[in-house]
Design an enzyme around this catalytic site. Structure first.
Site, PDB file in Angstrom:
ATOM      1  N   GLY A  46      47.889  -8.230  -1.299  1.00 37.12           N
ATOM      2  CA  GLY A  46      47.824  -7.470  -0.062  1.00 37.12           C
ATOM      3  C   GLY A  46      48.506  -6.130  -0.248  1.00 37.12           C
ATOM      4  O   GLY A  46      49.391  -5.983  -1.098  1.00 37.12           O
ATOM      5  N   GLN A  51      52.495   1.658   2.032  1.00 32.48           N
ATOM      6  CA  GLN A  51      53.007   1.430   0.668  1.00 32.48           C
ATOM      7  C   GLN A  51      52.478   2.455  -0.337  1.00 32.48           C
ATOM      8  O   GLN A  51      53.020   2.569  -1.435  1.00 32.48           O
ATOM      9  CB  GLN A  51      52.650   0.018   0.189  1.00 32.48           C
ATOM     10  CG  GLN A  51      53.378  -1.080   0.958  1.00 32.48           C
ATOM     11  CD  GLN A  51      52.997  -2.451   0.449  1.00 32.48           C
ATOM     12  OE1 GLN A  51      52.005  -3.020   0.876  1.00 32.48           O
ATOM     13  NE2 GLN A  51      53.760  -2.973  -0.492  1.00 32.48           N
ATOM     14  N   CYS A  88      56.543  -8.851  -2.688  1.00 34.41           N
ATOM     15  CA  CYS A  88      55.947  -7.630  -2.146  1.00 34.41           C
ATOM     16  C   CYS A  88      55.836  -6.615  -3.278  1.00 34.41           C
ATOM     17  O   CYS A  88      56.777  -6.473  -4.067  1.00 34.41           O
ATOM     18  CB  CYS A  88      56.840  -7.086  -1.035  1.00 34.41           C
ATOM     19  SG  CYS A  88      56.267  -5.536  -0.336  1.00 34.41           S
ATOM     20  N   LEU A  89      54.720  -5.899  -3.333  1.00 35.05           N
ATOM     21  CA  LEU A  89      54.538  -4.907  -4.402  1.00 35.05           C
ATOM     22  C   LEU A  89      55.582  -3.784  -4.301  1.00 35.05           C
ATOM     23  O   LEU A  89      55.850  -3.111  -5.290  1.00 35.05           O
ATOM     24  CB  LEU A  89      53.125  -4.315  -4.354  1.00 35.05           C
ATOM     25  CG  LEU A  89      51.992  -5.290  -4.727  1.00 35.05           C
ATOM     26  CD1 LEU A  89      50.638  -4.639  -4.525  1.00 35.05           C
ATOM     27  CD2 LEU A  89      52.148  -5.781  -6.158  1.00 35.05           C
ATOM     28  N   HIS A 130      52.596 -10.595   6.705  1.00 38.96           N
ATOM     29  CA  HIS A 130      53.346  -9.711   5.811  1.00 38.96           C
ATOM     30  C   HIS A 130      52.819  -8.271   5.902  1.00 38.96           C
ATOM     31  O   HIS A 130      53.592  -7.318   6.046  1.00 38.96           O
ATOM     32  CB  HIS A 130      53.220 -10.251   4.377  1.00 38.96           C
ATOM     33  CG  HIS A 130      53.915  -9.434   3.331  1.00 38.96           C
ATOM     34  ND1 HIS A 130      54.942  -9.935   2.551  1.00 38.96           N
ATOM     35  CD2 HIS A 130      53.722  -8.150   2.901  1.00 38.96           C
ATOM     36  CE1 HIS A 130      55.347  -8.992   1.717  1.00 38.96           C
ATOM     37  NE2 HIS A 130      54.622  -7.896   1.906  1.00 38.96           N
ATOM     38  N   GLU A 131      51.494  -8.128   5.823  1.00 43.25           N
ATOM     39  CA  GLU A 131      50.921  -6.769   5.808  1.00 43.25           C
ATOM     40  C   GLU A 131      51.037  -6.097   7.173  1.00 43.25           C
ATOM     41  O   GLU A 131      51.295  -4.897   7.255  1.00 43.25           O
ATOM     42  CB  GLU A 131      49.463  -6.810   5.339  1.00 43.25           C
ATOM     43  CG  GLU A 131      49.254  -7.365   3.927  1.00 43.25           C
ATOM     44  CD  GLU A 131      50.171  -6.762   2.866  1.00 43.25           C
ATOM     45  OE1 GLU A 131      50.560  -5.588   2.980  1.00 43.25           O
ATOM     46  OE2 GLU A 131      50.522  -7.500   1.924  1.00 43.25           O
ATOM     47  N   HIS A 134      54.353  -4.635   7.641  1.00 47.50           N
ATOM     48  CA  HIS A 134      54.526  -3.341   6.972  1.00 47.50           C
ATOM     49  C   HIS A 134      54.173  -2.184   7.918  1.00 47.50           C
ATOM     50  O   HIS A 134      54.783  -1.119   7.859  1.00 47.50           O
ATOM     51  CB  HIS A 134      53.598  -3.230   5.745  1.00 47.50           C
ATOM     52  CG  HIS A 134      54.201  -3.737   4.466  1.00 47.50           C
ATOM     53  ND1 HIS A 134      55.357  -3.224   3.929  1.00 47.50           N
ATOM     54  CD2 HIS A 134      53.782  -4.700   3.598  1.00 47.50           C
ATOM     55  CE1 HIS A 134      55.626  -3.842   2.777  1.00 47.50           C
ATOM     56  NE2 HIS A 134      54.697  -4.756   2.561  1.00 47.50           N
TER      57      HIS A 134
END
Ligand code: NI
Length: 162
Positions: A46, A51, A88-89, A130-131, A134
């Site tokens: 994701g 990000q 998380c990236l 999660h996304e 963000h």
């Protein structure tokens, strides 16, 4: 195909709230295509636009069931709870056990501005939460499961692994 630079821990943009998308134009398509390429290149499941430094309410997700593009997504309904390790990236090399709903229903728009609705369970439910977090400047580190919850789940599920 264009890979964009992923913002990581300490970058203040990750704490900011993203703005709703009003224009469904070529610029949005390019953003979505680049986000998809960047997510796959980084081996993530994701990615939110913030990000890659763009404060728009745009998310791409692929938990192994195909690519989902969500514009202006909102969580419409949640059921149950789950506790699992999440990464998380933007926080490379880290993970933490979070408490999330087991099932969610999400309303969003697709790249053409049409209303779409998705439901997700387990990993997909986590990815949606999660996304979307963000987009409001939240990271999974704010959703860590309390130790008491982890202990309870461990007691109820002897084979549970973080
Ligand atoms: Ni993330």
């Amino acid at each position: 195909m264009a890979i964009r630079n992923i913002r990581t821990k300490g970058d203040p943009i990750l704490k900011l709230k993203s703005r709703r998308v009003e224009k469904f134009d070529r610029r949005l398509f390019t953003l979505l295509d680049d986000m998809r390429d960047t997510m796959y290149e980084a081996d993530g499941c994701g990615l939110a636009a913030v990000q890659v430094g763009v404060l728009k309410r745009v998310v791409v997700i692929d938990v192994g069931e195909g690519l989902l593009e969500l514009i202006n997504p909102e969580i419409a309904e949640v059921k149950g709870e789950q506790c699992a390790a999440e990464g998380c990236l933007s926080l490379p090399g880290e993970s933490g056990v979070t408490l999330r709903p087991m099932w969610v229903r999400v309303c969003a728009q697709n790249r053409n501005g049409e209303t779409v609705e998705y439901t997700g369970e387990g990993l997909l439910a986590r990815a949606f939460c999660h996304e979307i977090d963000h987009l409001d400047g939240h990271l999974y580190t704010e959703r860590l499961a309390p130790a008491a919850v982890i202990d309870r789940i461990r007691a109820e599920n002897p084979n549970w692994e973080e």
